[in-house]
Design an enzyme around this catalytic site. Structure first.
Site, mmCIF file in Angstrom:
data_model
loop_
_atom_site.group_PDB
_atom_site.id
_atom_site.type_symbol
_atom_site.label_atom_id
_atom_site.label_comp_id
_atom_site.label_asym_id
_atom_site.label_seq_id
_atom_site.Cartn_x
_atom_site.Cartn_y
_atom_site.Cartn_z
ATOM 1 N N GLU A 77 -0.226 2.822 -6.494
ATOM 2 C CA GLU A 77 -0.974 3.784 -5.701
ATOM 3 C C GLU A 77 -0.806 3.555 -4.201
ATOM 4 O O GLU A 77 -0.748 4.492 -3.427
ATOM 5 C CB GLU A 77 -2.454 3.721 -6.073
ATOM 6 C CG GLU A 77 -3.240 4.830 -5.430
ATOM 7 C CD GLU A 77 -4.462 5.198 -6.251
ATOM 8 O OE1 GLU A 77 -4.819 6.377 -6.253
ATOM 9 O OE2 GLU A 77 -5.053 4.307 -6.892
ATOM 10 N N ASP A 78 -0.747 2.281 -3.812
ATOM 11 C CA ASP A 78 -0.823 1.975 -2.378
ATOM 12 C C ASP A 78 0.479 1.475 -1.748
ATOM 13 O O ASP A 78 0.509 1.216 -0.551
ATOM 14 C CB ASP A 78 -1.906 0.896 -2.129
ATOM 15 C CG ASP A 78 -3.290 1.377 -2.552
ATOM 16 O OD1 ASP A 78 -3.470 2.590 -2.661
ATOM 17 O OD2 ASP A 78 -4.160 0.527 -2.765
#
Ligand code: MN
Length: 496
Positions: A77-78
């Site tokens: 996600e990051d």
């Protein structure tokens, strides 16, 4: 907090001597490199968060595959590293767990609709892989531990969501320890003043009762030995803060009615010995009527097993005993997490866990095609899932949280803020919409009371819909005063 995985590796080695620690180390370095240059809100390097998440999973004594997924949980996600990269480097099983967490996404709590949506998301995730929820619990616990670095309004919202979504699910999965942890960490942020009050109350009680409990424990030990009944462990357990707070609310804040502030936990080698210990306790001390609970013969819906009894103990003090086997104790503290313990691939399913799985699957099947929230609520009801405890939390425009009973209205809310806000209340906005004063509030709502300083006082009609005792008594006394004034004015012999 250290930036090396040594503490994590040590924890794993203790309960899982055959674990592939090199693989865990590799996953740590992989995540650390992926998050390179990123920081937490606190300013700490980002990797501290997945590392602490993994440590919490190791505290639950879970297999390394889950711990590795915990280390990697925020990577897709990051960072630039994708799920496909993880699949290639760590295999399908770990990648699918990480995918499950990413799918759950970042839940934002706002109002009932989002709440139900989040619950549904959680259940679907649980139904496909319960391990994902365990990682989510660890992730959330660390986020709660580091909540101080967020702005106050955000803090309350995350804590509230944890209290209302995560804790009940942990409870339903039999994870008493995790549930208590989530509740106490959230409690501090949702109701800071109450938290502080309860914390002090408990600390005082413990300092007074500690020696007493130790003395009782000695007496019981003597009796067990004299009767040649084997036992494994006797220890005092202190009530969690939030559960004490809830119980105090039930008993009008009367601490003398709460008998399990410190309970004596008696761990026995087998079920027969549990009943023997109960007999020994009742032989020495008289039990309170109606307070003997046999959760061994009749477990709680979440699987909890134990014998509970409350007795008139030494010097007439009232003491609760909780008697159980080691296995029951383990299950009560760790719930479904206990079933993975020695199973490296995390796939083996015990019969107790099968039951949990069936429950989660049933629920997910029921709501899979259902779009509307009401139907989902019915389903929850049908499966007797107590996620809606009978109180709600409502935000003031400043982000303060007001704790109210279910069914409370803006008038209850206004009186909870201040008597004058209640008396001068003429209208309300819930989530920015103007509503009538008898509208029922929902947990997570923002409520803004509209007041008019020229208003004379409350309306007696409000008595037909207010839910709190406080609002009711205020309205009664105010309207009564008005009536008396009026009677005085028309009464014989009275002058204006
Ligand atoms: Mn995270």
């Amino acid at each position: 907090m250290s930036l090396s995985p040594e503490k994590l590796l040590e924890k794993i080695a203790v309960y899982n001597p055959g674990a592939d620690l090199n693989m865990v180390r590799l996953a740590f370095e992989y995540a650390r490199d992926a998050h390179e240059g990123q920081n937490r809100m606190s300013g700490d390097p980002y990797i501290i968060h997945p590392l602490r998440t993994a440590e919490l999973l190791a505290d639950m004594q879970l297999p390394t595959s889950i711990i590795i997924a915990g280390l990697l949980h925020d990577v897709p996600e990051d960072t630039k590293v994708t799920l496909d990269d993880i699949r290639r480097d760590f295999g399908e099983d770990i990648a699918s767990m990480v995918a499950g967490i990413t799918k759950l996404g970042k839940i934002k709590y706002r109002g009932m609709e989002r709440y139900i949506e989040n619950l549904r998301k959680m259940f679907v995730a649980m139904a496909s892989d319960l391990r994902v929820i365990l990682i989510k619990f660890a992730d959330r616990i660390n986020n709660l531990e580091t909540l101080d670095s967020l702005p106050p309004e955000k803090r309350a919202r995350i804590a509230l969501e944890s209290l209302e979504i995560y804790a009940p699910i942990a409870n339903r999965l039999g994870m008493g320890e995790i549930k208590g942890k989530i509740e106490d960490l959230s409690f501090r942020h949702v109701l800071p003043k109450e938290y502080e009050r309860i914390r002090q109350l408990l600390a005082e009680t413990i300092s007074i009762k500690k020696n007493y409990i130790a003395g009782v424990s000695k007496i019981l030990e003597g009796d067990l030995k004299a009767n040649a009944i084997p036992y494994l462990e006797l220890s005092g357990r202190t009530k969690h803060l939030y559960s004490l707070y809830r119980k105090l609310q039930k008993y009008e804040d009367d601490i003398s009615k709460i008998h399990d502030l410190i309970a004596l936990r008696v761990i026995m080698p087998n079920v027969g010995d549990c009943y023997a210990a109960l007999g020994i306790i009742h032989h020495r001390w008289k039990p309170l009527k109606g307070r003997i609970k046999d959760y061994i013969a009749q477990p709680k819906p979440n699987g909890y097993q134990s014998l509970h009894t409350t007795v008139f103990c030494e010097d007439g003090e009232i003491v609760e005993f909780q008697i159980r086997t080691k296995e029951m104790h383990d299950a009560a503290e760790r719930g479904i997490a206990a079933h993975w313990q020695y199973d490296e691939d995390g796939k083996k399913v015990s019969s107790a866990m099968k039951k949990q799985l069936t429950w989660v699957k049933e629920l997910a099947d029921l709501q899979r095609d259902l779009e509307d929230a009401d139907k989902f609520l019915e389903d929850l009801e049908m499966l007797k899932i107590d996620v809606f405890q009978n109180r709600i939390f409502v935000f003031t425009p400043k982000g303060d949280v007001i704790d109210l009973p279910e069914g409370a209205t803006p008038v209850d809310f206004a009186y909870a803020i201040h008597t004058q806000v209640g008396n001068k209340c003429v209208g309300a906005r819930i989530n920015d919409k103007i509503v009538s004063l008898d509208t029922k509030l929902s947990s997570g709502d923002y409520c803004d009371v509209i007041t008019d300083k020229n208003r004379k006082g409350p309306s007696a009609d409000w008595l037909t819909f207010v839910k709190t005792h406080h609002a009711r008594s205020q309205i009664r006394s105010q309207t009564k005063a008005k009536l008396t004034d009026w009677m005085k004015n028309i009464g014989p012999g009275e002058k204006k």
